[in-house]
Design an enzyme around this catalytic site. Structure first.
Site, PDB file in Angstrom:
ATOM      1  N   HIS A 395       0.815  -1.219   0.000  1.00 47.34           N
ATOM      2  CA  HIS A 395       0.000   0.000   0.000  1.00 47.34           C
ATOM      3  C   HIS A 395       0.844   1.263   0.000  1.00 47.34           C
ATOM      4  O   HIS A 395       0.330   2.372  -0.222  1.00 47.34           O
ATOM      5  CB  HIS A 395      -0.924   0.006   1.219  1.00 47.34           C
ATOM      6  N   ASP A 399      -2.190   2.021  -4.752  1.00 46.63           N
ATOM      7  CA  ASP A 399      -3.453   2.439  -4.146  1.00 46.63           C
ATOM      8  C   ASP A 399      -4.491   1.336  -4.280  1.00 46.63           C
ATOM      9  O   ASP A 399      -4.457   0.530  -5.220  1.00 46.63           O
ATOM     10  CB  ASP A 399      -3.971   3.709  -4.815  1.00 46.63           C
TER      11      ASP A 399
END
Length: 423
Positions: A395, A399
């Site tokens: 992450h 995204d």
């Protein structure tokens, strides 16, 4: 008689020290030229250390799990003639290596496999081998033993240097028939035994990499189900038409092709992240790591330039690399440099998994098992072949929306497999 000392070799790439993983010999053993004496572990791969001479082992220079410097004494062998040590020199003190941990196997497979046959009931005359000792045997003999449910370390080898042959497996079965009726232990007997398993060799490397990945990357997972009925029909058709001449196709080459096509629109996922330098490197080439279970643990050989390979080319390369990894013959180059990893538990895949990233990559795609189940399509209940993709992403780089759209793109390609080949 003389003494031949074998030192820890320079394996290259600036490596100054390696971990001694497994001894295949012990003090007192007779060895022959080219016989594997030990396995050592670098940061990237397991490396065999063969004997350059015939002789008798008189000293071991380290114990499994010990980190040894390049150039340090690995093993001393008594040989005919002068050897490579002056007569006044004394060999290193004899150090008996302790019993190393049994190899702890992961269950990742590159393709579904049939369930193994039940372990052979018969137990012929046992050979006194250490738990970590890897008997000499060809890959074909090892496969035969696996099919028969025989532990190779219990079989006496009649070949050169004790190598186990196919005839030895048959002899083991034949000699053990008289023990087939031996009483089994009581099903509900209490047990108080314990076993201490040192974490060394490949298992330690795997543990370190998994711990490092989970501590450094911000993992998140995304799971989607895919209707693979159409792509499975295409695969069966291609195998029927071309299997004899080009080789059989598994689902993996189709998955590799789907990744290649989908990544064209999601270059941020075909990337490596150097979190120390704070640099993301996006690659045009797609180097797909294929998580593969080997005797020494989980390995990830790399299908390089998957973007330039046909289905059959990918299939042949996957098969070649998997065989090399399982036989411990994959090179360091073949085990490094991937840009995204594909991991499949095959028939054991379950419905959901949470794969751990193969750093410095930022994505790993996990394949679950294919199951038939009723689905509603245009108001009608039909039986379809369904499969989940359980994928993890970093992450810090990827995204959530991009990850979801990427997996949806892979889904669309597999559900409409003609689109895999439309340019």
């Amino acid at each position: 008689m003389g003494t031949h000392v074998i030192k820890m070799p320079d394996i290259g790439e600036g490596i100054a020290e390696v971990e001694l993983s497994v001894w295949h010999v012990k003090v007192g053993d007779m060895v022959v030229e080219d016989q594997v004496l030990a396995d050592v572990m670098t940061d990237k791969a397991m490396v065999d250390i063969p004997s350059p001479v015939h002789g008798k082992v008189i000293a071991l220079g380290g114990q499994p799990g010990e980190v040894m410097a390049v150039g340090s004494v690995l093993i001393s062998i008594e040989v005919e003639g002068a050897g490579n040590v002056k007569e006044s020199a004394q060999p290193a003190p004899v150090k008996e290596a302790p019993v190393a941990a049994p190899k702890v196997d992961a269950v990742v497979e590159s393709k579904p496999v049939a369930a193994p046959r039940p372990a052979a009931v018969c137990q012929g005359p046992m050979v006194a081998r250490e738990a970590d000792e890897r008997p000499l045997a060809s890959p074909a003999v090892r496969k035969h033993a696996l099919d028969l449910g025989i532990q190779l370390r219990l079989v006496r080898g009649s070949g050169p240097a004790g190598r186990i042959l196919h005839d030895d497996l048959e002899a083991y079965l034949a000699q053990g028939q008289s023990n087939a009726s031996a009483p089994a232990p009581a099903a509900y007997a209490q047990r108080t035994d314990e076993q201490q398993i040192p974490v060394i060799g490949m298992r330690r490397k795997i543990a370190q990499r998994m711990q490092d990945a989970t501590q450094r990357a911000a993992h998140f997972s995304y799971v989607e189900e895919i209707d693979v009925t159409a792509v499975e029909e295409l695969r069966a058709h291609l195998n029927e038409k071309h299997g004899a001449s080009r080789g059989k196709l598994t689902l993996l080459p189709f998955l590799v092709r789907a990744l290649v096509v989908a990544l064209r629109d999601f270059p941020q996922i075909n990337a490596r992240y150097d979190d120390e330098a704070q640099v993301i490197t996006r690659l045009g080439a797609v180097h797909v790591g294929i998580a593969t279970q080997a005797d020494i643990g989980l390995m990830v050989p790399v299908v390089r330039h998957a973007e330039a390979r046909s289905l059959w080319d990918s299939a042949q390369e996957i098969s070649r690399l998997a065989t090399a990894a399982r036989n411990g013959k994959a090179s360091r180059d073949e085990l490094s440099g991937s840009s995204i990893t594909l991991t499949s538990l095959g028939a054991l895949g379950g419905i959901v998994s949470t794969p751990v990233l193969n750093l410095p990559e930022v994505a790993i795609v996990g394949v679950n098992k294919i199951v038939e189940r009723p689905m509603v399509i245009k108001g009608q209940i039909v039986i379809r072949k369904m499969m989940n993709l359980s994928s993890s992403f970093d992450h810090r780089v990827v995204d959530g929306m991009d990850a979801a759209q990427f997996i949806q793109a892979v889904r669309g390609l597999l559900e409409q497999p003609a689109t895999l080949f439309v340019e």
